[in-house]
Design an enzyme around this catalytic site. Structure first.
Site, mmCIF file in Angstrom:
data_model
loop_
_atom_site.group_PDB
_atom_site.id
_atom_site.type_symbol
_atom_site.label_atom_id
_atom_site.label_comp_id
_atom_site.label_asym_id
_atom_site.label_seq_id
_atom_site.Cartn_x
_atom_site.Cartn_y
_atom_site.Cartn_z
ATOM 1 C CG ASP A 108 11.042 -9.371 -22.490
ATOM 2 O OD1 ASP A 108 10.386 -9.376 -23.548
ATOM 3 O OD2 ASP A 108 10.548 -8.963 -21.421
ATOM 4 C CE LYS A 156 9.639 -13.007 -22.563
ATOM 5 N NZ LYS A 156 9.602 -12.327 -23.875
HETATM 6 P P1 NDP Z 1 13.571 -2.454 -22.410
HETATM 7 O O1 NDP Z 1 13.988 -2.902 -21.066
HETATM 8 O O2 NDP Z 1 14.606 -2.179 -23.428
HETATM 9 O O3 NDP Z 1 12.648 -1.148 -22.299
HETATM 10 C C1 NDP Z 1 11.472 -1.130 -21.560
HETATM 11 C C2 NDP Z 1 10.922 0.283 -21.583
HETATM 12 O O4 NDP Z 1 9.640 0.298 -20.974
HETATM 13 C C3 NDP Z 1 11.769 1.271 -20.793
HETATM 14 O O5 NDP Z 1 11.698 2.536 -21.361
HETATM 15 C C4 NDP Z 1 11.103 1.249 -19.410
HETATM 16 O O6 NDP Z 1 11.338 2.410 -18.649
HETATM 17 C C5 NDP Z 1 9.647 1.147 -19.816
HETATM 18 N N1 NDP Z 1 8.888 0.517 -18.743
HETATM 19 C C6 NDP Z 1 9.108 -0.686 -18.166
HETATM 20 N N2 NDP Z 1 8.214 -0.918 -17.187
HETATM 21 C C7 NDP Z 1 7.426 0.172 -17.153
HETATM 22 C C8 NDP Z 1 6.308 0.547 -16.380
HETATM 23 N N3 NDP Z 1 5.818 -0.273 -15.421
HETATM 24 N N4 NDP Z 1 5.731 1.755 -16.630
HETATM 25 C C9 NDP Z 1 6.209 2.579 -17.589
HETATM 26 N N5 NDP Z 1 7.257 2.262 -18.367
HETATM 27 C C10 NDP Z 1 7.856 1.090 -18.145
HETATM 28 O O7 NDP Z 1 12.546 -3.575 -22.922
HETATM 29 P P2 NDP Z 1 12.095 -3.885 -24.410
HETATM 30 O O8 NDP Z 1 11.986 -2.642 -25.188
HETATM 31 O O9 NDP Z 1 12.927 -5.005 -24.907
HETATM 32 O O10 NDP Z 1 10.644 -4.495 -24.155
HETATM 33 C C11 NDP Z 1 9.481 -3.675 -24.067
HETATM 34 C C12 NDP Z 1 8.238 -4.520 -24.266
HETATM 35 O O11 NDP Z 1 8.315 -5.162 -25.563
HETATM 36 C C13 NDP Z 1 8.039 -5.661 -23.260
HETATM 37 O O12 NDP Z 1 6.642 -5.876 -23.095
HETATM 38 C C14 NDP Z 1 8.631 -6.867 -23.993
HETATM 39 O O13 NDP Z 1 8.112 -8.093 -23.510
HETATM 40 C C15 NDP Z 1 8.166 -6.576 -25.414
HETATM 41 N N6 NDP Z 1 8.904 -7.256 -26.464
HETATM 42 C C16 NDP Z 1 10.271 -7.116 -26.560
HETATM 43 C C17 NDP Z 1 10.939 -7.740 -27.585
HETATM 44 C C18 NDP Z 1 12.395 -7.531 -27.811
HETATM 45 O O14 NDP Z 1 12.895 -7.988 -28.859
HETATM 46 N N7 NDP Z 1 13.122 -6.862 -26.947
HETATM 47 C C19 NDP Z 1 10.237 -8.638 -28.532
HETATM 48 C C20 NDP Z 1 8.799 -8.622 -28.393
HETATM 49 C C21 NDP Z 1 8.177 -7.977 -27.372
HETATM 50 P P3 NDP Z 1 12.486 2.407 -17.526
HETATM 51 O O15 NDP Z 1 13.774 2.450 -18.292
HETATM 52 O O16 NDP Z 1 12.222 3.615 -16.707
HETATM 53 O O17 NDP Z 1 12.291 1.131 -16.776
#
Ligand code: NDP
Length: 454
Positions: free
Chosen positions: A169, A129
């Site tokens: 991510d 990571k």
């Molecule tokens: P993105 O950056 O695309 O989206 C993240 C989302 O979560 C946004 O809507 C963001 O809101 C919200 N968010 C982030 N931090 C906070 C917080 N502290 N409180 C509330 N909402 C929050 O990321 P991903 O969708 O790619 O990833 C989301 C999760 O999934 C992470 O834990 C990641 O590690 C996990 N993951 C992702 C994978 C992937 O393929 N992308 C694979 C496996 C796991 P805002 O826009 O306002 O920041």
């Protein structure tokens, strides 16, 4: 020496001494150690070789300075990281996160979880990571490009299609991957599958964007089926509105479920009648192309809508529903939120995010008999599709979307089967945490045993 409850405590206190202050990392290791230590007790060959201790120490950690110039000509400095955790079963593989909260503890927890997740996919992928404490929000495209190029300047020394293959991510989507891939190509003069999540024109795979969210919805469907239920006809709350959340929502709707919420760090929208596929496409455009907040989505509606409500600064779990999919970030559900889910009589929860529940919340859900799928099983679809992108790059072919989605579905079913095999309890119930941890552990541990002392 035998592992008993006391030794779990000893193991954790040794880890804490070696890695002081890394609270998220300790949390992730505790959850695995709790499942795996009893299994190791029954299989002393792993204990004799000290496998668990070796697995909690990354192969290497690279930390570097990233200097870039903003649009005002100011020189900015960020910290870049790559934690190469374990390459026993394949090249290092895992995402890059760009977010101000990034630190070594968070990346180590993510890299450690990745070890088990990647193993569960059955594809030949090790774990890693990385990322930086850089905040892409509010930056111009040119600033993001200059940061990505500067970041890759150093990262390129440590990665390669047979060495380490990063992906996206939080904060790293198609735009960032493209800038980094372009820069890698420029530095090395090689066109190779060194990153996944690439654009389709230069080696990307169909369905990669959708895969984590789709996979999560498929895993939930498997878990429900095993308990004589299905997504169809059930309501669902989803947190997040990023890559994982949006495509989880899409698949839940396609499977016949009713999606009631999406959120971001500002608050959540309650779609009282359920989100339609058409409206979801609008939200996807709004979030990924216009890069705006959900509160602005509400403001942009042409007329007052009684079917929508925005809850500023709140999380969606107070809404009554059957299924929960936390898809935002780590530790978004603690004791209070778990109690809300319980009092709202939820049936099941599948993690789209990595470690969105803390250990107390997991215990509460187990005690309340709410079906619970840990992220290392239920969100493995993204890395599985990355593995298939690597395969397509090596073979210099592209599979079509149907072929890839069928493979994704098979992989998620297979992960579910492994969870059932290793997580079956004496009373016939399935503990998906134990199942995923033990199922993921065995393959990596056996490879490490085969390599001897190293
Ligand atoms: P993105 O950056 O695309 O989206 C993240 C989302 O979560 C946004 O809507 C963001 O809101 C919200 N968010 C982030 N931090 C906070 C917080 N502290 N409180 C509330 N909402 C929050 O990321 P991903 O969708 O790619 O990833 C989301 C999760 O999934 C992470 O834990 C990641 O590690 C996990 N993951 C992702 C994978 C992937 O393929 N992308 C694979 C496996 C796991 P805002 O826009 O306002 O920041």
């Amino acid at each position: 020496m035998s592992y008993d409850k006391l030794t779990l405590n000893n193991f954790m206190s040794g880890l804490s001494k070696r890695t002081p202050g890394e609270v998220e990392f300790h949390q992730a290791v505790y959850e695995v150690a709790d499942s795996v230590i009893p299994f190791i007790q029954e299989n002393p060959k792993y204990q004799d070789a000290n496998i668990l201790e070796r697995m909690t120490e990354p192969d290497r950690t690279i930390i570097f300075r990233v200097c870039w110039e903003d649009d005002q000509g100011q020189i900015r400095i960020n910290r870049g990281y790559r934690v190469q955790f374990n390459n026993s079963i394949g090249p290092y593989k895992g995402g890059l996160r760009f977010d101000p909260s990034v630190n070594l503890s968070i990346l180590k927890f993510l890299g450690f979880e990745q070890t088990f997740k990647n193993s569960l996919t059955t594809l030949p992928m090790g774990s890693a990571k990385g990322g930086a404490d850089f905040n892409p929000k509010g930056k111009s495209n040119r600033e993001v490009m200059r940061f990505c190029q500067a970041f890759m300047m150093e990262l390129s020394k440590h990665i390669g299609s047979h060495i380490d293959v990063p992906a996206g991510d939080i904060g790293v989507g198609a735009r960032e991957i493209s800038y980094m891939f372009g820069q890698y190509k420029r530095i090395t003069n090689e066109f190779e599958g060194v990153l996944t999540g690439k654009g389709l024109e230069y080696g990307g795979s169909l369905i990669r964007t959708e895969a984590t969210g789709y996979g999560c919805a498929y895993f939930m469907e498997e878990m429900l089926k095993a308990h004589n239920k299905q997504t169809k006809g059930l309501s669902a709350t989803i947190s997040g509105s990023g890559n994982v959340a949006l495509y989880c929502a899409k698949k839940v709707i396609q499977l016949g479920g009713k999606v009631l919420t999406l959120s971001d760090s500002g608050g959540f929208i309650h779609f009282k009648e359920g989100l339609s596929l058409e409206e979801l496409e609008e939200v996807i455009h709004f979030k990924t192309v216009e890069r705006k907040r959900l509160s602005e989505y509400i403001d942009a509606q042409e007329k007052e809508r009684s079917d929508l409500a925005y809850h500023d600064g709140k999380k969606p779990w107070k809404i009554k529903a059957d299924l929960a999919y936390p898809c935002a970030t780590q530790n978004e559900i603690g004791q209070g939120e778990a109690n809300q889910l319980i009092s709202n009589q939820y049936t099941a929860l599948a993690e789209g995010a990595n470690m969105p529940l803390n250990i107390m919340a997991i215990n509460l859900l187990h005690e309340a008999h709410i079906l619970y799928a840990p992220g290392k099983a239920s969100n493995a679809g993204g890395v599985a599709m990355s593995g298939l992108e690597m395969t397509q790059n090596s073979m210099r072919i592209s599979w079509d979307a149907t072929e890839l989605e069928n493979r994704l579905k098979d992989i998620m079913q297979n992960i579910h089967t492994q969870c059932c095999k290793y997580g079956k309890q004496a009373d016939g119930s399935i503990n998906y945490v134990h199942g995923a941890n033990i199922g993921g552990f065995i393959k990596v541990a056996n490879a490490m045993l085969a390599y001897g002392v190293c």
